[in-house]
Design an enzyme around this catalytic site. Structure first.
Site: not given
Ligand code: HAX
Length: 429
Positions: A233, A263, A309, A318, A364
């Protein structure tokens, strides 16, 4: 001149001189290098942005102007906005002035409400919010002054004007989205003198103890306000703003990014996850059941919402702040007990899976479950509340970017064929 504008005006010269001095003194130093995997990986870990409003330390989480967020949980969101912009906490007189400024700007033109009323009832509330903000673009002072020939030195002032108008109006717009989209009856008139967060809480028309809900809302709006410059964002807003698109375009662009499930939309997915557990096990599951549920989720190719994250490598402070609030107000509620148990058990499951770099909860993981406690059961609305808060950080970052004359964002892209040819020894083509 309002106290906030006066304060900023007194800082602008030194902000600009600082930026110039930094570029002169160390403009050739390297902040980071970019590997091919990072170019293919969402630029993760590429340090290439300046953001002075807040920073996210991987080990301790959000710092607003250097102050840990857990030390700011008793502050009002308006105070946080002042802090984000100026780097100082406001005194009583400054707060009064900001408060009065918001009151004087809070009236929302009728055409916004009329437009919201025409949305089909299956529209996503975030689409409604963003459409409403875009419709307000016709009021933009920045655009008007730009085409009247305003000088570069004045951009920040015009951006601040639009930003203050947008922030003053967004609680009433967001509350209208709630009441129209979910057919809650007529709109509840604004009483801006209650304060920015408390007025928003009231206009939603939630059947909850007024004072406690207002307190919760102020905490919610404080915690979600900013998270440095590289999240989707903030980065989207800054990029659009860098083209000198006015703050209505830029903030709405940022909030469109917030509407993504990875996000801001994660908060609705997270409550669904908690409720799914509650339904499957008819209440709080045993440890074994919860772990089984988590593995089922992971093995079906889904993520555990609210965990992981891109930057954090610790439990999100938070989350901790909300957890403390929940402990005080909803200690024995089954959903909160499940949230607690997830917090205790999921990090080990994610560690065992070995994929997520951060196995800990982000904000979240709990925010939706708390909103649910107050009877806000419309999951899809949660990101709108996040958006109301995030508007504070987006506007603060925009104004500062215009103040220091940040140029248009324009990283260079290359083709994958270029990468193959340049690094061909390492690639089996
Ligand atoms: N559950 C399962 N697998 C997860 C995971 C989770 N909560 N978090 C990361 N991973 C996986 C990723 O999908 C990725 O898998 P692939 O290699 O197969 O693609 C791997 O672990 C490496 O990811 P990462 O480097 O640890 O995490 P990213 O920086 O790529 O992504 C995310 C960060 C927040 C998008 C990710 O942790 C996620 O999808 N979390 C769940 C959704 C979530 O909670 N989002 C909110 C984040 C906070 C925010 O921005 N709020 O607005």
């Amino acid at each position: 001149m309002s106290a906030l504008k006066e304060k900023l005006a007194s800082q602008i010269d030194s902000l600009r001189e600082d930026a110039k001095a930094i570029i002169t003194a160390c403009g050739d130093e390297k902040l980071s290098e970019v590997k091919v995997a990072q170019a293919f990986g969402g630029m993760r870990g590429v340090t290439s942005l300046i953001c002075d409003t807040s920073e996210v330390s991987p080990e301790t989480g959000l710092l607003i102007r250097g102050i840990p967020i857990l030390e700011l949980t008793n502050r009002l969101p308006e105070e946080i906005f002042w802090l984000l912009l100026t780097g100082e906490t406001p005194d009583e007189g400054q707060m009064r002035s900001l408060h009065e400024d918001f009151i004087s700007r809070s009236e929302v033109p009728d055409y916004v409400y009329n437009m919201l009323a025409t949305f089909p009832l299956d529209s996503h509330p975030m689409a409604m919010l963003n459409a409403a903000l875009l419709s307000l673009e016709r009021e933009s002072v920045f655009r008007k002054r730009y085409f009247e020939g305003m000088s570069k030195d004045e951009y920040w002032e015009a951006a601040l004007e639009d930003g203050l108008n947008l922030i003053a109006k967004i609680p009433a717009i967001a509350a209208a989205v709630y009441r129209i989209r979910y057919e809650k009856g007529g709109l509840i008139p604004s009483q801006a003198k209650l304060g920015w967060g408390a007025n928003f809480a009231r206009m939603l028309g939630i059947d909850a103890p007024e004072e406690e809900f207002a307190k919760f809302m102020n905490l919610y709006l404080t915690l979600h306000s900013d998270h440095e410059g590289g999240n989707v964002s903030a980065f989207s807003c800054a990029t659009v703003g860098s083209a000198l698109s006015d703050p209505y375009y830029a903030v709405s662009a940022g909030l469109n990014g917030l509407a993504g499930p990875l996000h801001g939309l994660a908060n609705q997915g997270c409550l669904r996850f908690v409720q799914g557990i509650n339904e499957r096990y008819h209440g709080v599951p045993t440890d074994e059941q919860l772990v089984e549920y988590a593995w089922e989720t992971l093995n079906s190719g889904k993520v555990i919402p609210g965990y992981g994250h891109a930057v954090l490598r610790c439990p999100d402070p938070r989350f901790i702040a909300f957890h403390q609030f929940a402990d005080k107000h909803f200690k024995d509620d089954p959903l909160m007990l499940i949230v607690d148990k997830i917090y205790r058990l999921i990090p080990d499951v994610l560690r065992e899976q070995g994929k997520a770099k951060n196995p800990f909860p982000n904000v979240d993981a709990i925010s939706g479950s708390l909103l649910y406690q107050y009877g806000i059961s419309e999951f899809r609305y949660y990101t709108v509340m996040f958006a109301v808060s995030r508007a504070l950080g987006l506007v603060a970052q925009l104004v500062l970017n215009r103040a220091v004359g940040m140029p248009i964002t324009r990283p260079k892209s290359v083709t994958s064929a270029f990468i193959k040819s340049k690094f061909s020894p390492a690639v089996k083509v």
